[in-house]
Motif scaffolding. Structure first.
Motif, PDB file in Angstrom:
ATOM      1  N   VAL A 195      -3.357  -1.599 -10.251  1.00 24.50           N
ATOM      2  CA  VAL A 195      -3.053  -2.526 -11.352  1.00 24.50           C
ATOM      3  C   VAL A 195      -1.636  -2.325 -11.842  1.00 24.50           C
ATOM      4  N   ALA A 196      -1.191  -1.053 -11.925  1.00 16.97           N
ATOM      5  CA  ALA A 196       0.163  -0.779 -12.396  1.00 16.97           C
ATOM      6  C   ALA A 196       1.213  -1.242 -11.401  1.00 16.97           C
ATOM      7  N   ALA A 197       0.862  -1.307 -10.116  1.00 17.80           N
ATOM      8  CA  ALA A 197       1.835  -1.718  -9.102  1.00 17.80           C
ATOM      9  C   ALA A 197       2.210  -3.183  -9.218  1.00 17.80           C
ATOM     10  N   GLY A 198       1.378  -4.012  -9.820  1.00 21.05           N
ATOM     11  CA  GLY A 198       1.693  -5.425  -9.972  1.00 21.05           C
ATOM     12  C   GLY A 198       0.431  -6.258  -9.913  1.00 21.05           C
ATOM     13  N   PRO A 199       0.550  -7.524 -10.269  1.00 20.41           N
ATOM     14  CA  PRO A 199      -0.628  -8.412 -10.267  1.00 20.41           C
ATOM     15  C   PRO A 199      -1.008  -8.844  -8.855  1.00 20.41           C
ATOM     16  N   ASP A 200      -1.500  -7.898  -8.073  1.00 15.43           N
ATOM     17  CA  ASP A 200      -1.885  -8.186  -6.689  1.00 15.43           C
ATOM     18  C   ASP A 200      -3.380  -7.936  -6.543  1.00 15.43           C
ATOM     19  N   PRO A 201      -4.190  -8.986  -6.512  1.00 19.25           N
ATOM     20  CA  PRO A 201      -5.641  -8.758  -6.405  1.00 19.25           C
ATOM     21  C   PRO A 201      -6.033  -8.099  -5.095  1.00 19.25           C
TER      22      PRO A 201
END
Length: 777
Positions: A195-201
Motif C-alpha cells: 500500500v505504501a509503494a503506491g496505489p497498485d492493486p
C-alpha cells in the motif's frame, strides 16, 4: 388303668396351673420392657443436618481469568490515555524514561510470576506489555519520526513487533499469547508495504497472496494449537481477499497486459490452494480446497483470452480450461483429494456452461408450438424463423451449440472409461446430443425443408434408441415444426404415423409408439380435412377411422402393455370426432352411432364386457339427436326405444337369475315408458295419448297381476289411476259445480261413517293386499 380324680380335686389342679401360667407371662413381659428400654438408651441420636451451602456459579480459575483480563484491559487503557493525553507534558528524556521503564518492567514481570507458578497472571501482564510496545512504536513515530510516511512506518513497525513478540514468546516458552500475537502482526508488513509503494492493486493482491502462502507453509510446519489456528486463519483470510482482488482485476482488465497480470495472481493462488489440499489431513476440507484451486486455474486460463476474444467466447474458453482439468483424473501421482477436487471443479464449470446454453435449447423446443395458433402461415421461412414464432432468438447461439457438443463429448468419454458413472453419463450425453441436433438447423439458418429433414432424421434415429420417450419428444417437435406450411404438415404427419406404426411392432416400444401413431393419424385426418376444405363435421367421419383401427389393434394385442394406451388414444380420437360434429346434429347422430358400433365391437371381447354400457348410451344418444334433427317433439319417440331396450335387458337378466327383483329388472324400463307419457298426458288436450297410455298401463297391470310381479303391478296401476283421474277431472269439476254446497260435506260424512263401520274388515283387506304384494317378486 387311668386314675380320674374327683371333680373338686380336678378343678383345684386346673386353677393352680393357670396361676402359674399367668405368673410366667408377667415375668416375660417385664423382661421385654427392660430390653426395649435398654436398646433405646444405647442407640445414637442423629444430629440435624445443616442447610446445604449454595454452589458457586463460577469456578475459581474462571474468576481469576476474568479479573486478570479486566486488570490488563484497564492498564492498557490507562497507558493509551497517558500516551495520547499526557505525553506532551513531559520532555524528551522524561518520555523515553517513562516509556522505556514501564515497558521493560511490564515485559520482565512475567518471569518471576512464572517462577511462582502464576501463569494466568503472567499471561495478562505479558499482554499488557505487548500493548505497550505498540504504544511505544506510535510514540516513537510521533516524537522522533513525525515526517515519515505513516503506512511505510506501520509496515516496518509491524515487522519489528512481529519479530520481537515471537522472540519474546519463544524465550519465555510457557506463555501462549506472544507467539500468536507476533504471527498476527506478521500478516501486515507485506500488505502495508504494498500500500505504501503506491496505489497498485496488483501489488496489494500479490502481497496478500504471498502472505497467505507463507501462512500455509508455516501451518504445515507447526503442531496443532493456537499457532496453527492463527496462521490457518491468516492463510484463508488473506488468501480469500487476494483471490477476490485478483478476480476483480481479471474481470475489469481492458488489455492483455492487465489480464495477464491478474491471471498470474489467480494461478499463484491456485497453486497455493492445490499444494495445501495435497497436505491437508481432513478429506472434506482438502477436497473443497482443491475445488477452489481448480476453479482458480480455469479463471486464470480464461482471463487473458477473454480480453482478446469477443464476449460470446468467454464461456466456451472457460469451458475448455474446465475440461482440461479432467486430465488430473489420470494423474495418479496427485493425492486423491486433489484429483477429486479438480474433477468436481471441472463438473462445476461444465454445469455453469450448460446453464448459459439453456436459452438456446428453450427457444428451440418451445418455439415451434407457436404455429398451432396460426398454422400454415409460414410461407417462405428458414429453420431459424421456424422456431422463433413468438420468441426472440438468443445471442451467441453458435457458441452455445458448441458448449452442448463439448459437454456431450465429455460425458460420452466418461461413459466409456468409467463403469460407475456409465449409465448417468450415457443418458446425459444422449440428451445433450439430441438437443444439439435439434438446435443445429436454426443455428446454421438452414432452409426450412433442410432443417425439417434433419429433425425428421433425428426422429427416425431416436425411434431406435433405448429411451422411447426421447423419440416421442422428437416427433412432437417435428410435428409442431411442420405446421408452418400445409405440404410439410401432411408429409410429416404421414411419415410420423408410418414410423410410429413400424416402431410399435417392437414390444419394448409398443406402449409409446402405438398410441403415438394413432395420435399422429388423428392429426393427419384433421389436416387432410382442412386441406380439402371440408366442414369440421365431415372431417369427423375421417377421424373416426382412428378409433376403428385402435379397437381392432387392441383386440389383436390382447394382454399386452400397449393395449390400454391404444384404447386411450382411440377414445381420445372418438371424443375429438364428436367435438368436430357437434355443430351438425344429423352428422353428430351418425358419429354417435358409429362410436356405439365401435364400443359394441369392443364389448365383444371377454375382458371388455363393460363397454356394452357406453355402447348402449351412444346408440340412445344417436337416436335422440336424430329425432331432434327431425324436429320430433313427441316424448314417446325418445322414451320408448330406451324402455324397450331396458325391458329386454331386464328380461334377459331375470332369465339368467330368477331371483332378481322385478324393480331391478323391469322398474327402469317401465318408468321410462310410462312416466314421461303420463307427464305429457296431463298437459295434452287431446284424447289419443291418455287413451293409449291408459291401455298400456292396464296391460302392464294385468301382466303384473298374472305373473305376480310387484313393479309392473304398482307402476301400471298407479299410472292407470292417475290417467283415469286426469280424464275424469273435467267431469268431476262440472259435477262439483252443479251440486249444492252441502252435498260434499254430507258425502264426506257418509263416507267416514261407512269406513268406521267396516274398519276391521277394511284393515283385514288392506293386510291381505299387502301380503299379496309381499309374495310378489
Amino acid at each position: 388303668m387311668t386314675h380320674i380324680p374327683p371333680p373338686a380335686e380336678e378343678l383345684r389342679l386346673l386353677d393352680a396351673e393357670l396361676w402359674q401360667l399367668d405368673a410366667r407371662r408377667a415375668q416375660l413381659l417385664a423382661r421385654r420392657a427392660w430390653l426395649v428400654a435398654s436398646l433405646q438408651s444405647v442407640r445414637p441420636v442423629r444430629p440435624a443436618l445443616p442447610p446445604a451451602a449454595p454452589r458457586p456459579e463460577a469456578s475459581a480459575p474462571r474468576v481469576q481469568n476474568v479479573l486478570l483480563l479486566l486488570g490488563g484491559m484497564l492498564l492498557t487503557v490507562a497507558a493509551i490515555a497517558f500516551t495520547l493525553v499526557s505525553w506532551g507534558h513531559l520532555g524528551i528524556a522524561g518520555r523515553a524514561l517513562v516509556l522505556g521503564t514501564v515497558t521493560l518492567a511490564v515485559l520482565a514481570a512475567p518471569v518471576p510470576l512464572l517462577r511462582r507458578g502464576l501463569r494466568s497472571t503472567a499471561e495478562s501482564v505479558a499482554g499488557l506489555g505487548l500493548a505497550l510496545t505498540v504504544l511505544d512504536a506510535y510514540a516513537l513515530h510521533e516524537a522522533a519520526l513525525p515526517g515519515t510516511d505513516g503506512t511505510g512506518y506501520a509496515a516496518i513497525a509491524a515487522a519489528v513487533l512481529a519479530a520481537l513478540w515471537t522472540a519474546y514468546g519463544r524465550g519465555l516458552g510457557a506463555l501462549r499469547l506472544p507467539v500468536p500475537a507476533g504471527l498476527v502482526a506478521a500478516q501486515l508488513p507485506l500488505v502495508l508495504w504494498a500500500v505504501a509503494a503506491g496505489p497498485d492493486p496488483y501489488g496489494v493482491a500479490t502481497a496478500m497472496l504471498v502472505t497467505a502462502g507463507l501462512d500455509a507453509v508455516l501451518a504445515f510446519g507447526v503442531a496443532a494449537g493456537a499457532v496453527r489456528v492463527t496462521v490457518t486463519a491468516g492463510a484463508y483470510g488473506l488468501g480469500g481477499w487476494g483471490v477476490l482482488t485478483a478476480g476483480w482485476l481479471s474481470w475489469t482488465a481492458t488489455g492483455p497486459s492487465a489480464a495477464a497480470r491478474a491471471a498470474a495472481l489467480l494461478a499463484f493462488a491456485a497453486v497455493i490452494a492445490l499444494v495445501a489440499a495435497a497436505r491437508l489431513p481432513e478429506r472434506a476440507v482438502a477436497t473443497g480446497t482443491a475445488v477452489a484451486g481448480g476453479l482458480l486455474l480455469v479463471a486464470a486460463g480464461g482471463g487473458p483470452l477473454r480480453v482478446l476474444l469477443s464476449a460470446g467466447w468467454v464461456v466456451p474458453v472457460h469451458l475448455a480450461f474446465g475440461v482440461a482439468l479432467l486430465a488430473a483424473v489420470r494423474a495418479h501421482r496427485l493425492a486423491e483429494p486433489v484429483r477429486q477436487g479438480l474433477l468436481r471443479a471441472s463438473a462445476a464449470v461444465q454445469a455453469l456452461a450448460l446453464l448459459w446454453a439453456v436459452p438456446l435449447v428453450a427457444v428451440t423446443l418451445a418455439g415451434p408450438p407457436g404455429w398451432a395458433e396460426d398454422p400454415w402461415s409460414g410461407g417462405t421461412v428458414d429453420a431459424r424463423a421456424a422456431v422463433t414464432v413468438h420468441t426472440p432468438w438468443p445471442p451467441y447461439a453458435g457458441q452455445a451449440l458448441l458448449v452442448l457438443v463439448t459437454v456431450a463429448g465429455v460425458l460420452a468419454v466418461l461413459a466409456v472409461r468409467h463403469e460407475t458413472w456409465r449409465p448417468r453419463a450415457r443418458t446425459g450425453a444422449l440428451l445433450l446430443t439430441w438437443a444439439a441436433w435439434l438446435a443445429l438447423p436454426a443455428v446454421l439458418e438452414l432452409p426450412y425443408v433442410a432443417g425439417l429433414l434433419l429433425v425428421a432424421g433425428v426422429t427416425v434415429a431416436a425411434a431406435f434408441l433405448p429411451t422411447p420417450w426421447l423419440a416421442l419428444a422428437t416427433s412432437l417437435h417435428c410435428a409442431f415444426l411442420s405446421l408452418a406450411t400445409q405440404s410439410a404438415t401432411l408429409t410429416v404427419l404421414s411419415a410420423l404415423t408410418v414410423l410410429g406404426a413400424t416402431a410399435s411392432r417392437r414390444p419394448r416400444l409398443a406402449p409409446v409408439a402405438a398410441p403415438a401413431a394413432l395420435g399422429y393419424a388423428t392429426a393427419l385426418a384433421c389436416a387432410t380435412g382442412a386441406a380439402a376444405g371440408w366442414q369440421p363435421s365431415h372431417t369427423a367421419l375421417l377421424v373416426l377411422c382412428v378409433p376403428v383401427v385402435a379397437a381392432l389393434a387392441a383386440g389383436r394385442l390382447g394382454a399386452s402393455p400397449a393395449t390400454l394406451p391404444v384404447e386411450a388414444a382411440g377414445t381420445a380420437a372418438a371424443v375429438l370426432a364428436l367435438g368436430l360434429a357437434v355443430t351438425d346434429p344429423p352428422m353428430l347422430a351418425t358419429v354417435l352411432a358409429a362410436c356405439g358400433v365401435i364400443a359394441a365391437g369392443t364389448a365383444a371381447r371377454p375382458e371388455r364386457r363393460r363397454a356394452g354400457y357406453p355402447a348402449a348410451a351412444l346408440f340412445l344418444l344417436a337416436t335422440w339427436v336424430r329425432l331432434a334433427a327431425w324436429e320430433v317433439t313427441t316424448p314417446e319417440a325418445y322414451t320408448l326405444p330406451v324402455a324397450v331396450c331396458a325391458l329386454l335387458v331386464g328380461a334377459w337378466r331375470r332369465h339368467r337369475d330368477p331371483l332378481t327383483a322385478s324393480w331391478t329388472a323391469y322398474g327402469p324400463g317401465l318408468a321410462a315408458a310410462l312416466l314421461p307419457s303420463l307427464t305429457a298426458a296431463w298437459s295434452d288436450p287431446e284424447w289419443t295419448r291418455p287413451l293409449l297410455l291408459g291401455a298400456a298401463a292396464l296391460l302392464v297391470t294385468l301382466l303384473g297381476a298374472r305373473h305376480r310381479l310387484r313393479a309392473p303391478l304398482v307402476l301400471g296401476g298407479s299410472v292407470l289411476v292417475l290417467d283415469a283421474l286426469h280424464e275424469l277431472a273435467p267431469y268431476l269439476v262440472q259435477a262439483a259445480d252443479a251440486l249444492p254446497r252441502w252435498v260434499p260435506p254430507a258425502l264426506a260424512g257418509v263416507l267416514l261413517l261407512a269406513v268406521g263401520a267396516t274398519y276391521e274388515r277394511r284393515i283385514r283387506d288392506v293386510r291381505h293386499v299387502r301380503e299379496v304384494l309381499g309374495r310378489m317378486s
